[in-house]
Design a protein around this motif. Sequence first.
Motif, PDB file in Angstrom:
ATOM      1  N   GLY A 144       0.634  -1.279   0.197  1.00  0.00           N
ATOM      2  CA  GLY A 144      -0.070   0.021   0.045  1.00  0.00           C
ATOM      3  C   GLY A 144       0.807   1.358   0.002  1.00  0.00           C
ATOM      4  O   GLY A 144       0.306   2.301  -0.286  1.00  0.00           O
TER       5      GLY A 144
ATOM      6  N   LEU B 196       0.862   8.579  -4.405  1.00  0.00           N
ATOM      7  CA  LEU B 196       1.017   7.372  -5.187  1.00  0.00           C
ATOM      8  C   LEU B 196       0.679   6.900  -6.308  1.00  0.00           C
ATOM      9  O   LEU B 196       1.284   6.264  -7.125  1.00  0.00           O
ATOM     10  N   LYS B 197      -0.672   7.066  -6.208  1.00  0.00           N
ATOM     11  CA  LYS B 197      -1.347   6.490  -7.398  1.00  0.00           C
ATOM     12  C   LYS B 197      -1.580   7.402  -8.528  1.00  0.00           C
ATOM     13  O   LYS B 197      -2.431   7.306  -9.507  1.00  0.00           O
TER      14      LYS B 197
ATOM     15  N   ARG C  66      -5.420   8.707   1.026  1.00  0.00           N
ATOM     16  CA  ARG C  66      -5.312   8.648  -0.322  1.00  0.00           C
ATOM     17  C   ARG C  66      -6.254   8.087  -1.177  1.00  0.00           C
ATOM     18  O   ARG C  66      -6.703   8.618  -2.444  1.00  0.00           O
ATOM     19  N   GLU C  67      -6.917   6.949  -0.759  1.00  0.00           N
ATOM     20  CA  GLU C  67      -7.770   6.413  -1.640  1.00  0.00           C
ATOM     21  C   GLU C  67      -9.373   6.968  -1.445  1.00  0.00           C
ATOM     22  O   GLU C  67     -10.246   6.871  -2.602  1.00  0.00           O
TER      23      GLU C  67
ATOM     24  N   LEU D 273      10.374   9.429 -10.249  1.00  0.00           N
ATOM     25  CA  LEU D 273       9.603   8.958  -8.886  1.00  0.00           C
ATOM     26  C   LEU D 273       9.203   7.354  -9.242  1.00  0.00           C
ATOM     27  O   LEU D 273       9.340   6.699  -8.461  1.00  0.00           O
TER      28      LEU D 273
ATOM     29  N   ILE E 223       9.867   4.340  -7.419  1.00  0.00           N
ATOM     30  CA  ILE E 223       8.782   3.440  -6.620  1.00  0.00           C
ATOM     31  C   ILE E 223       9.340   2.055  -6.661  1.00  0.00           C
ATOM     32  O   ILE E 223       8.924   0.986  -6.033  1.00  0.00           O
TER      33      ILE E 223
ATOM     34  N   ARG F 164       6.161  -4.071  -5.255  1.00  0.00           N
ATOM     35  CA  ARG F 164       4.843  -4.493  -5.128  1.00  0.00           C
ATOM     36  C   ARG F 164       4.034  -3.330  -4.959  1.00  0.00           C
ATOM     37  O   ARG F 164       2.725  -3.105  -5.192  1.00  0.00           O
ATOM     38  N   ALA F 165       4.464  -2.319  -4.408  1.00  0.00           N
ATOM     39  CA  ALA F 165       3.731  -0.865  -4.201  1.00  0.00           C
ATOM     40  C   ALA F 165       3.484  -0.384  -5.568  1.00  0.00           C
ATOM     41  O   ALA F 165       2.648   0.210  -6.080  1.00  0.00           O
TER      42      ALA F 165
ATOM     43  N   HIS G 245       0.639  -2.229  -7.353  1.00  0.00           N
ATOM     44  CA  HIS G 245      -0.512  -1.464  -6.570  1.00  0.00           C
ATOM     45  C   HIS G 245      -0.905  -0.237  -7.239  1.00  0.00           C
ATOM     46  O   HIS G 245      -2.182  -0.044  -7.121  1.00  0.00           O
ATOM     47  N   ALA G 246       0.044   0.570  -7.433  1.00  0.00           N
ATOM     48  CA  ALA G 246      -0.344   1.826  -7.665  1.00  0.00           C
ATOM     49  C   ALA G 246      -0.404   1.962  -9.461  1.00  0.00           C
ATOM     50  O   ALA G 246      -0.624   3.076  -9.893  1.00  0.00           O
ATOM     51  N   GLY G 247      -0.171   0.753 -10.193  1.00  0.00           N
ATOM     52  CA  GLY G 247      -0.655   0.703 -11.364  1.00  0.00           C
ATOM     53  C   GLY G 247       0.564   1.173 -12.301  1.00  0.00           C
ATOM     54  O   GLY G 247       0.151   1.414 -13.649  1.00  0.00           O
ATOM     55  N   LEU G 248       1.812   0.976 -11.921  1.00  0.00           N
ATOM     56  CA  LEU G 248       2.661   1.315 -12.767  1.00  0.00           C
ATOM     57  C   LEU G 248       2.938   0.017 -13.835  1.00  0.00           C
ATOM     58  O   LEU G 248       2.830  -1.097 -13.274  1.00  0.00           O
TER      59      LEU G 248
END
Lengths: 508, 363
Positions: free
Chosen positions: A351, A364-365, A420-421, B234, B238, B244-245, B248-251
Amino acid sequence: MTTTAPILALKGITKRFPGVLANDRIDLALRPGEVHVLLGENGAGKSTIVAMLSGLIQPDSGRIEIEGRPVTIRSPRHALSLGIGTVFQHSMLVPSLTVAENLLLGAPWWRRPARREMAARLGEIAAGLGMAVRPEMRAGDLSLGEQQQAEILRALVRGGRVLILDESTSMLTPDGIAELGALMRRMAGQGLAILFITHKLGEAVSFGDRISVLKLGRKVGEIPPERIRGEETVGEVLEMMFGARTAGAADTAPPAPPRPGRRLVVEGLSLPARDGAPALEGISFDVAPGEILGIAGIDGNGQRELAEALAGQRRAGGRVLVDGRDLSAQGVGGRRRAGLRYLTDDRLGEGTVGAFPVSLNLVLKEVGAPPFWRAGLERRAVIDAHARDRVRAFDVRTPGVATPVGRLSGGNIQKVILARELVPGARVVVFSKPTYGLDLANARATHQRIRDLAAQGIAVVLISTDLEELLALSHRIAVMSGGRIAGIVANDAEARARIGRLMVGVAA
Amino acid sequence: MNTDARADGAGATGQGAVAAAALGALRAGLMAAVPILLALLLAGLLLMAFGKDPLAYYGYVVRRGLLSPSGLEQTLTRMAPLLLIAAGLIVAFRAGIWNLGIDGQFMLGALAAAASGPALSGVIPGWAVLTVAAGLGALAAMAWSVLPALLRAFQGVNEIITTLMMSFLGLSLANALVKLVFRDPATTVPQTRTLPVDERLPRLFETTVSSGLVIGLVAVVAVHLMMTRTAFGLRLRIVGAGPRAAVHAGLDLPWLTVAVFALSAALAGLAGAVDVLGVYGNIRADWNPGFGLVVIPVVFLARLNGFAAIGFVFLFSMLSIGGESAARRLGVPTVFTLVLVAIVLIVLAVAEWLDQRARARRA
């Protein structure tokens, strides 16, 4: 059976890791001649106990006693010298050496290896326990079961009195498991104290003299030898693992009724099995605006895969629609922009990036997206202002937005993820074990947050292994088993019993 | 309860924070300076064990590498390929990818430049020759990294092994191509045709320092700013700090992995090209400076920080230029420079470990 004095006892053991309370005041006693089963799901804190007993880590508080005297187990070598042998999940034998040579490896380097004596002693122990493994066999030629026997020999040959078997059945065939069970009985018969760690209920009941159940770092119950009897015990343990009242579910305001309509529609979601993760098969359900759909099930039955397929982290067959819009072709970013948000239970590993500051973890997203980036260049002031804003809104306790998120406590990392979400625009929120590892206050706050989301008309998918949490929050509860939805039940008076039956594979 | 205890630090006053920051900076400075002095001391003991005078050695190294004008010019010129390699390594290591194939990529970049430069000389203008040759050098190295990149990105094959193996193959291939294809028929030693001195990279001002130094400095600073200030940088960080992040963040993990390999290898190839176009003008079949593996410890000393890398590359360059002179004069082998760097690294690692242990004790 008379209760003998314990050889090894844990008293009030507590161990914290960044973000997780792994063991919370655990008491445990191992007695000679007894197979003590430590049962719990992934993340219940079993491995932490093994690591402490084998000297890999030290408890934060509480003490370990051997024959009533407190000891500090400094290292694996020290653990062995105290008579505590551990057999880990994965074999640690050198394949090109014989069993006897492998077991000589721990000896001081200046001493000549006593091959013949070692082989003789091993042969004696192995024969006494009826083991198939022989000292002169090459480790590389052994079957998994025989490798395990060799590991057990390693633990016993230095005069071990306590034997810890960590998830030892996970790699074995059913025959191998039965054999190991019989071996444990024989070893207990010779007066050894055995700690058998497993997450499989069946093994616990058939091999154990005494069962301790761990849940979220706490010991929630112990069944002494005189109360272990087949089916009844299974029910009792299930009650402890899933039914016992947990701190997190102390608030039971009835959820507001959902609104009409179908906000999230999932049709025939499927995923091939991969790397030991179960396949998903034909998962279909829908969630109304303002509805909380609970997903129950024993850990490892496809819940994580379902969450990742919904979030777009894995390409899956079938369709996912939010408010009628088909998101099947979208990745993580597209689904997020469409209002589908996923909060993972692996808060620090997946996460967030622990070494990164809170401010960056909050975007981050959205890396590269305006207003935080312009033409690919970071706008630090905007990112920091946004972070301060979110930190205030979600009451994240942090020294500052530049603090690495890994330094925060579990509850605060959870708040960072929530912050964040839950930025505006959320329509569907998928939670995976949202209160796992949290203390009471944070668990309650999270539950309230989930209720508030539903009250705003957001569709919530709540994946949890904590049945009490599901019963307290959900409108309906789906039960997952072996990568399928075994059934969906309304959250009414009979829900608990019907969910229990669905979990063990009986139609509701 | 444990949630609040950690937040207590938030109450620190502004003044306290400034004082703490100053103390932190002082501490960081000491953490770097003391181990380096200690390492010099240890290396000095080693020299004494060989029967050499350490003070004479260090004095000679500093005089030849730093204080004499021609030595300083050599030191600065040598920095060019080292800086470009450091830039390539920083990109890769920050993204958590171990590109250990620098040497092969460097040589193929050098070969591409050495083969194309003299061939194009006189055909197109001088600046175009240099640009095309440098570009081809970067491309050749990139091409050599495609296989490890794809294997890592789509099959999860460990790049440490594949890049190392490709490096050996690349060195041999470059060697064979010099002998078989690009050999200058006018010479007896197997080497490529030579780019005339006045067509090489211009020298800086009135010195003999190649303008490759400027290219190297620009590359390191650009990479540093890219990694710390841009969205692309960045994303790479990451991937490096939490794969894994990143998922999760869609990279797009595979594509970012390929991009990292391409960038890292291109910089290594450019290093080779710049060395040929700025200094040597050609390459000989047996030439392999082996810069790639020696820069790895240097960028770790710099903790993957671009600006710190400039300082450490300068230091290393001075040590190796001075060390080469000292080898001839005092009979201390040239590899002693590497021994010195290794001792510095080990002492720094031990200091770091002691520091962390002390902190853990206090906590």
